[in-house]
Design a protein around this motif. Structure first.
Motif, PDB file in Angstrom:
ATOM      1  N   SER A  38       0.837  -1.209   0.000  1.00  0.00           N
ATOM      2  CA  SER A  38       0.000   0.000   0.000  1.00  0.00           C
ATOM      3  C   SER A  38       0.872   1.259   0.000  1.00  0.00           C
ATOM      4  CB  SER A  38      -0.922   0.018   1.220  1.00  0.00           C
ATOM      5  OG  SER A  38      -1.718  -1.141   1.246  1.00  0.00           O
ATOM      6  N   ARG A  88       7.149  -8.713   7.477  1.00  0.00           N
ATOM      7  CA  ARG A  88       6.522  -8.518   8.790  1.00  0.00           C
ATOM      8  C   ARG A  88       7.185  -9.394   9.827  1.00  0.00           C
ATOM      9  NH1 ARG A  88       0.087  -8.278   7.208  1.00  0.00           N
ATOM     10  NH2 ARG A  88       0.427  -6.755   5.546  1.00  0.00           N
ATOM     11  N   GLU A  95      -0.813  -4.776  -5.038  1.00  0.00           N
ATOM     12  CA  GLU A  95      -1.735  -3.713  -4.637  1.00  0.00           C
ATOM     13  C   GLU A  95      -2.350  -3.151  -5.904  1.00  0.00           C
ATOM     14  OE1 GLU A  95      -1.645  -2.883  -1.396  1.00  0.00           O
ATOM     15  OE2 GLU A  95      -2.890  -1.093  -1.441  1.00  0.00           O
TER      16      GLU A  95
HETATM   17  N1  DAH Z   1      -2.474  -3.427   2.922  1.00  0.00           N
HETATM   18  C1  DAH Z   1      -3.395  -4.443   3.377  1.00  0.00           C
HETATM   19  C2  DAH Z   1      -2.602  -5.554   4.046  1.00  0.00           C
HETATM   20  O1  DAH Z   1      -1.446  -5.608   3.909  1.00  0.00           O
HETATM   21  C3  DAH Z   1      -4.155  -5.008   2.225  1.00  0.00           C
HETATM   22  C4  DAH Z   1      -5.135  -4.031   1.672  1.00  0.00           C
HETATM   23  C5  DAH Z   1      -6.374  -3.915   2.195  1.00  0.00           C
HETATM   24  C6  DAH Z   1      -4.757  -3.187   0.651  1.00  0.00           C
HETATM   25  C7  DAH Z   1      -7.304  -3.025   1.697  1.00  0.00           C
HETATM   26  C8  DAH Z   1      -5.664  -2.257   0.138  1.00  0.00           C
HETATM   27  C9  DAH Z   1      -6.937  -2.198   0.673  1.00  0.00           C
HETATM   28  O2  DAH Z   1      -5.363  -1.428  -0.851  1.00  0.00           O
HETATM   29  O3  DAH Z   1      -7.826  -1.303   0.157  1.00  0.00           O
HETATM   30  O4  DAH Z   1      -3.172  -6.360   4.714  1.00  0.00           O
END
Ligand code: DAH
Length: 339
Positions: free
Chosen positions: A168, A192, A208
């Motif tokens: 993101s 992570r 993403e």
């Molecule tokens: N960044 C989130 C994760 O790593 C995943 C995600 C969720 C990305 C919702 C998005 C979103 O763009 O709208 O778990």
């Protein structure tokens, strides 16, 4: 005796070895204390007068030849050893086995392919991120528990030097640098601080997606994701969206696909629910647009994020995530035909 010495000279000229031990044996044979050359010099007194001159020259040639050869061979072999710790046999037959693409690369390429067919381009961002791009600009308030959703690896005590926890962060970089309309996907590695198990790893891959334009609606998001699910898992695949929470989207949802293994009847892959979760998504929060200087009155957008490991495991029915990182050829070769 003259003939014998000529033979030795020839032998020395033709000598060639692959190992230093062999050169040493050659040295001992000719100039060692009990070697050929000291013996020949010892016998010199017995040479008849007429032959002495010729013999003297030949013996000196032999001695110099041996010394020169030893230096030459040692240099050659030592250089070779410096180049590689092993002796390289340039005449060995070539290894004809071709490599195969990693299953995660196959699936990543397929995801890129599916989205590029509907006009999404590909962008990438850095794996080492700062707090702004990974959290703050994505509407994670300071000290907010949402930051704990993703245990971060900090490289230094400075919070501005961390490994990105999700792709993101690339959303923010692209919004800062481009003007809408934006229609892009961002594949990449994320990190992570998690214990490694069959279902989790500290390094994994995400893709993403971001679409920003005038009048982008939740219906567009739903249609896009439905198209993706059908292309990836088959025409008969259904989707369902469940309300969820992410700081950077409002409303947020998680998307399930109908279980492509049992067709929704229930099996151990979908834990007898008929559905499996594959991604998070939502409408980009106006605060996120504002952080990147995009007019939230004029533009709206949707975003989604999925784990490539998860999609690959579902697609190929792989039960242990650790297999992706072990590089066992028996595992990797199974996907060759899918290239
Ligand atoms: N960044 C989130 C994760 O790593 C995943 C995600 C969720 C990305 C919702 C998005 C979103 O763009 O709208 O778990």
């Amino acid at each position: 005796m003259i003939e014998q010495v000529k033979k030795y000279i020839e032998e020395v000229e033709q000598a060639g070895f692959k190992k230093l031990d062999e050169v040493e044996a050659f040295r001992i044979k000719f100039i060692g204390k009990k070697g050929i050359i000291p013996a020949l010099f010892g016998d010199f007194k017995n040479v008849v007068k007429e032959d002495r001159k010729e013999m003297g020259i030949l013996l000196n040639d032999l001695k110099n030849g041996v010394q020169k050869k030893i230096t030459e061979l040692k240099d050659q072999l030592e250089n070779l050893q410096a180049d590689s710790s092993e002796y390289v046999d340039l005449f060995m037959p070539v290894n004809k086995e071709a490599g195969s693409r990693h299953p995660l690369s196959i699936v990543r390429n397929e995801i890129i392919d599916i989205f590029s067919r509907i006009g999404f381009n590909v962008a990438e961002g850095p794996e080492i991120e700062d707090d702004w791009h990974n959290f703050t600009a994505l509407n994670f308030p300071e000290e907010h528990p949402a930051r704990d959703m993703q245990d971060t690896f900090f490289i230094e005590k400075n919070p501005d030097v961390a490994l990105r926890t999700h792709t993101s962060s690339v959303q923010v970089r692209v919004m800062e640098n481009e003007k809408p309309p934006i229609r892009s996907i961002f594949p990449g590695r994320v990190f992570r601080n998690e214990a490694i198990s069959a279902r989790a790893h500290c390094i994994f891959h995400q893709v993403e997606g971001l679409y920003i334009d005038k009048n982008v609606s939740f219906a567009d998001l739903k249609q896009t994701l439905m198209y993706f699910a059908k292309e990836m898992f088959g025409e008969e695949t259904g989707i369902r969206l469940r309300p969820s929470y992410f700081p950077f989207t409002e409303p947020s949802a998680e998307m399930d696909i109908s279980c492509h293994i049992c067709g929704g009847k229930g099996c151990n892959i979908c834990k007898y629910s008929g559905w499996v979760e594959i991604l998070g998504c939502g409408m980009v929060d106006p605060n996120v647009l504002k952080s990147s200087n995009i007019d939230a009155e004029e533009y709206t957008g949707f975003a989604f994020g999925m784990g490539i490991e998860r999609i690959t495991m579902l697609k190929y029915q792989i039960k242990d995530l650790r297999l992706f990182f072990e590089n066992d050829l028996k595992f990797l070769r199974q996907f060759e035909s899918a290239i």
